[in-house]
Design a protein around this motif. Structure first.
Motif, PDB file in Angstrom:
ATOM      1  N   SER A 163      -3.198   3.656   8.184  1.00  7.38           N
ATOM      2  CA  SER A 163      -1.771   3.787   8.497  1.00  7.38           C
ATOM      3  C   SER A 163      -1.536   4.553   9.799  1.00  7.38           C
ATOM      4  CB  SER A 163      -1.078   4.513   7.343  1.00  7.38           C
ATOM      5  OG  SER A 163      -1.573   5.836   7.267  1.00  7.38           O
ATOM      6  N   ASP A 176     -11.311  10.815  -0.910  1.00  8.90           N
ATOM      7  CA  ASP A 176      -9.971  10.528  -0.409  1.00  8.90           C
ATOM      8  C   ASP A 176      -9.801  11.092   1.003  1.00  8.90           C
ATOM      9  OD1 ASP A 176      -9.917  13.184  -1.007  1.00  8.90           O
ATOM     10  OD2 ASP A 176      -8.636  12.976  -2.781  1.00  8.90           O
ATOM     11  N   LEU A 220     -13.223  -5.010   6.061  1.00  9.02           N
ATOM     12  CA  LEU A 220     -12.824  -3.975   7.025  1.00  9.02           C
ATOM     13  C   LEU A 220     -13.836  -2.828   7.067  1.00  9.02           C
ATOM     14  CD1 LEU A 220      -8.946  -3.866   6.487  1.00  9.02           C
ATOM     15  CD2 LEU A 220     -10.223  -4.988   8.320  1.00  9.02           C
ATOM     16  N   TRP A 255      -1.649  -0.941  -4.598  1.00 10.23           N
ATOM     17  CA  TRP A 255      -1.425   0.499  -4.681  1.00 10.23           C
ATOM     18  C   TRP A 255       0.022   0.764  -5.087  1.00 10.23           C
ATOM     19  CZ3 TRP A 255      -1.073   4.341  -0.073  1.00 10.23           C
ATOM     20  CH2 TRP A 255      -1.522   5.594  -0.464  1.00 10.23           C
ATOM     21  N   LEU A 279      -4.057   0.434  13.442  1.00  6.32           N
ATOM     22  CA  LEU A 279      -3.006   0.947  12.556  1.00  6.32           C
ATOM     23  C   LEU A 279      -2.059  -0.147  12.080  1.00  6.32           C
ATOM     24  CD1 LEU A 279      -2.356   4.185  14.672  1.00  6.32           C
ATOM     25  CD2 LEU A 279      -4.092   3.788  12.906  1.00  6.32           C
TER      26      LEU A 279
HETATM   27  P1  NAD Z   1      -4.248   5.323   4.974  1.00  4.06           P
HETATM   28  O1  NAD Z   1      -4.015   5.784   6.360  1.00  4.06           O
HETATM   29  O2  NAD Z   1      -3.473   5.942   3.885  1.00  4.06           O
HETATM   30  O3  NAD Z   1      -5.778   5.486   4.567  1.00  4.06           O
HETATM   31  C1  NAD Z   1      -6.812   4.897   5.321  1.00  4.06           C
HETATM   32  C2  NAD Z   1      -8.082   5.712   5.143  1.00  4.06           C
HETATM   33  O4  NAD Z   1      -7.913   6.997   5.738  1.00  4.06           O
HETATM   34  C3  NAD Z   1      -8.477   5.943   3.696  1.00  4.06           C
HETATM   35  O5  NAD Z   1      -9.860   5.812   3.589  1.00  4.06           O
HETATM   36  C4  NAD Z   1      -8.036   7.388   3.464  1.00  4.06           C
HETATM   37  O6  NAD Z   1      -8.757   8.055   2.455  1.00  4.06           O
HETATM   38  C5  NAD Z   1      -8.331   8.001   4.808  1.00  4.06           C
HETATM   39  N1  NAD Z   1      -7.576   9.225   5.113  1.00  4.06           N
HETATM   40  C6  NAD Z   1      -6.381   9.625   4.606  1.00  4.06           C
HETATM   41  N2  NAD Z   1      -6.018  10.806   5.156  1.00  4.06           N
HETATM   42  C7  NAD Z   1      -6.989  11.144   6.039  1.00  4.06           C
HETATM   43  C8  NAD Z   1      -7.192  12.237   6.931  1.00  4.06           C
HETATM   44  N3  NAD Z   1      -6.304  13.226   7.056  1.00  4.06           N
HETATM   45  N4  NAD Z   1      -8.304  12.252   7.700  1.00  4.06           N
HETATM   46  C9  NAD Z   1      -9.199  11.252   7.625  1.00  4.06           C
HETATM   47  N5  NAD Z   1      -9.089  10.204   6.775  1.00  4.06           N
HETATM   48  C10 NAD Z   1      -7.985  10.135   6.015  1.00  4.06           C
HETATM   49  O7  NAD Z   1      -4.031   3.743   5.020  1.00  4.06           O
HETATM   50  P2  NAD Z   1      -4.074   2.737   3.797  1.00  4.06           P
HETATM   51  O8  NAD Z   1      -2.810   2.920   3.028  1.00  4.06           O
HETATM   52  O9  NAD Z   1      -5.384   2.829   3.119  1.00  4.06           O
HETATM   53  O10 NAD Z   1      -4.048   1.322   4.559  1.00  4.06           O
HETATM   54  C11 NAD Z   1      -2.897   0.586   4.806  1.00  4.06           C
HETATM   55  C12 NAD Z   1      -2.545   0.710   6.263  1.00  4.06           C
HETATM   56  O11 NAD Z   1      -3.639   0.261   7.063  1.00  4.06           O
HETATM   57  C13 NAD Z   1      -1.376  -0.170   6.650  1.00  4.06           C
HETATM   58  O12 NAD Z   1      -0.521   0.551   7.499  1.00  4.06           O
HETATM   59  C14 NAD Z   1      -2.034  -1.307   7.412  1.00  4.06           C
HETATM   60  O13 NAD Z   1      -1.199  -1.941   8.342  1.00  4.06           O
HETATM   61  C15 NAD Z   1      -3.170  -0.609   8.074  1.00  4.06           C
HETATM   62  N6  NAD Z   1      -4.216  -1.535   8.472  1.00  4.06           N
HETATM   63  C16 NAD Z   1      -4.424  -1.766   9.802  1.00  4.06           C
HETATM   64  C17 NAD Z   1      -5.382  -2.691  10.197  1.00  4.06           C
HETATM   65  C18 NAD Z   1      -5.638  -2.978  11.648  1.00  4.06           C
HETATM   66  O14 NAD Z   1      -6.664  -3.589  11.950  1.00  4.06           O
HETATM   67  N7  NAD Z   1      -4.783  -2.573  12.565  1.00  4.06           N
HETATM   68  C19 NAD Z   1      -6.132  -3.360   9.227  1.00  4.06           C
HETATM   69  C20 NAD Z   1      -5.881  -3.095   7.898  1.00  4.06           C
HETATM   70  C21 NAD Z   1      -4.925  -2.171   7.521  1.00  4.06           C
END
Ligand code: NAD
Length: 509
Positions: A223, A203, A153, A320, A245
């Motif tokens: 997410s 993070d 990814l 996690w 997402l």
């Molecule tokens: P997350 O949203 O918690 O984190 C994703 C990334 O965003 C991390 O690198 C994190 O550090 C960063 N981040 C967190 N807060 C931020 C902010 N305020 N500004 C900018 N960056 C920020 O998601 P996660 O828990 O790492 O991943 C799991 C989620 O991802 C699940 O909901 C899953 O369905 C989704 N996902 C979607 C796809 C897709 O292609 N649609 C693929 C894989 C995972």
């Protein structure tokens, strides 16, 4: 326990200490890149990008092919790094990270030039002009990625952005920073200049700093909650973004489906990557006539799944700890509201704190969290439905719309159902593999995202499509230029009457 813990570093900043989700052993530390450092990285990327864009497709493609060779030759090292921070099986890591990495590096090396080559569509009305559409790189792209597919990814959007001529700053997940760092090492070793591809570990704070660091596009996977925050920030900065997402993918099993294949697909779709898959099967709607048979086969196959930490096994741990809490909350809520657990339904503490037994639930309904919110774990709820109509209605009864699957021996029937699903993509008689099909545009609808990635659509999304309109005949003046006169207006009226008032005009317009 926490797999990621923040520690103060001696220079007043923060570092993150990582532990393996399978063994809980410490696996390393990374710095949290501060906002000023992120801005400096973006500034360096901006300086370096024009020369990268000038190098042309053939040279960039040669670098991607070198990266492909490195991935192929170093697959064991790559698998090792990813397994340490995810705990998943060797085979699964090879299949979901290394295999598609080889494919995307090769695909975009081979096809980017064709997809981004200048186009010259003829103009249907303005016949005295010609149109050239040329694809210009955007500049610096910020890529922010999650932990569930930490290598692919990060690599896939990076390869596309780079092949389009952009510089990239990647912010990998704090939960899996080493796979992201490895993407950087491999691309640089293959020949991508240091400042053209940079990795900023950290993070959410680092991610937020990247969004505000003056980049030209954000490509985010993660997410819904973070997607909303990033989308709002990008809106404020007037910066384009794609938001990939979460999902709550539905599987529809028709009464004419091959039940053995459908059961295998349900189990793979539900438990692949221990359910930590954005397009994982999170809800099954099976038609009553075949429900008992399907459920029996699913439960048999789920009971045969092997959980483990080493050697041959099928299902690994939750990557996690926070995800495990979500899973337990969803299952407890379902049971309290009347769901029946056919297998699993609890942690597998014999293996470690983060293992959850593959779980099948029946007697579930849409009042339960497990049917409404993304579970992102090894839990497969199955609902009996009357017919295609009820299956479609329930599948669409969700705030999400990432992907989905339909199982029937009748392609026409399955396609008719697929067309009515409010979702980003659909697979028929196959679990959700659209992300792995490079040619397919991929992206969610409703809360599952904004925009599409991959293929022609995704690659062009890393560019500005610059239309250049060129005058063909060089007349001294145009009919519509000053001065405005009654005579000119009469000519314009004549054109309107002919183009939109006669059969021949309508045919040619
Ligand atoms: P997350 O949203 O918690 O984190 C994703 C990334 O965003 C991390 O690198 C994190 O550090 C960063 N981040 C967190 N807060 C931020 C902010 N305020 N500004 C900018 N960056 C920020 O998601 P996660 O828990 O790492 O991943 C799991 C989620 O991802 C699940 O909901 C899953 O369905 C989704 N996902 C979607 C796809 C897709 O292609 N649609 C693929 C894989 C995972």
């Amino acid at each position: 326990m926490a797999i990621v813990s923040a520690i103060e570093s001696t220079d007043g900043g923060r570092r993150l200490r990582l532990a393996s989700p399978a063994t809980h052993e410490t696996i390393g530390e990374v710095p949290v890149t501060r906002a000023a450092e992120v801005r400096a990285a973006v500034a360096r990327a901006r300086q370096a990008q024009p020369a990268w864009a000038l190098r042309g497709f053939a040279e960039r493609a040669a670098i991607m092919r070198r990266a492909m060779n490195l991935v192929r030759d170093r697959q064991e090292q790559i698998i090792e790094v990813i397994r340490r921070e995810t705990g998943r099986s060797h085979f699964e890591t090879l299949m979901m990270e290394v295999f598609p990495a080889l494919d995307v590096l090769t695909y975009y090396a081979k096809h980017a030039e064709r997809i981004l080559t200048d186009r010259r569509p003829s103009l249907h009305l303005l016949r005295t002009k010609k149109l050239l559409i040329t694809y210009r790189p955007l500049g610096v792209v910020g890529i922010i990625t999650p932990w569930n597919g930490p290598f692919i990814l990060a690599l896939n959007p990076s390869v596309q952005a780079l092949m389009a001529g952009n510089a990239v700053v990647l912010k990998p997940s704090e939960v899996t920073p080493f796979a992201g760092a490895l993407v950087g090492e491999l691309l640089r070793e293959a020949g991508v200049p240091d400042d053209v591809f940079q990795v900023a570990s950290g993070d959410g704070e680092t991610g937020a700093a990247l969004v505000d660091a003056g980049v030209d596009k954000i490509s985010f996977t993660g997410s819904v909650a973070t997607g909303r925050t990033i989308g709002a920030a990008c809106g404020g900065n007037l910066v384009p973004c794609t938001l990939e997402l979460g999902g709550k993918d539905a599987m529809i099993v028709c009464d004419d489906a091959d039940l053995e294949r459908a059961a295998g697909g349900a189990v793979f779709g539900g438990f692949f990557n221990a359910g930590q898959f954005c397009c994982g099967t999170e809800r099954v709607y099976v038609q009553r006539a075949v429900a008992d048979q399907l459920i029996r086969r699913v439960v048999e196959k789920v009971r045969a799944l092997r959980q483990g930490t080493s050697g041959e096994f099928d299902v690994g741990p939750m990557i996690w700890p926070r995800q495990l809490e979500v899973i337990e909350r969803h299952v407890a809520d379902a049971v309290a509201k009347g769901a029946t657990v056919l297998c699993g339904g609890r942690r597998n503490t014999a293996l470690g704190e983060l293992f959850y037994e593959p779980t099948v639930l029946v007697d579930v309904n849409h009042d339960m969290l497990v049917m409404r919110e993304e579970t992102f774990g090894p839990v497969l709820p199955i609902v009996r439905v009357a017919d295609d109509e009820e299956a479609i209605r329930l599948a669409n009864d969700s705030i999400y719309g990432l992907s989905g699957t339909v199982w029937s021996k009748d392609d026409a029937r399955a396609i008719a159902i697929a067309r009515r699903l409010e979702t980003g993509s659909v697979c028929i008689n196959e679990s959700s593999i659209t992300y792995g099909a490079c040619e397919a545009p991929f992206g969610g609808r409703k809360a599952s995202g904004v925009g599409q990635v991959n293929g022609e659509t995704g690659l062009r999304g890393y560019c500005h499509a610059l239309p250049i309109v060129i005058d063909r005949f060089g007349q001294k003046e145009e009919q519509v230029w000053y001065p405005y006169t009654a005579a000119k207006e009469q000519v314009l009226q004549k054109v309107i009457r002919w183009v939109w008032g006669t059969p021949l005009g309508r045919l040619l317009s």
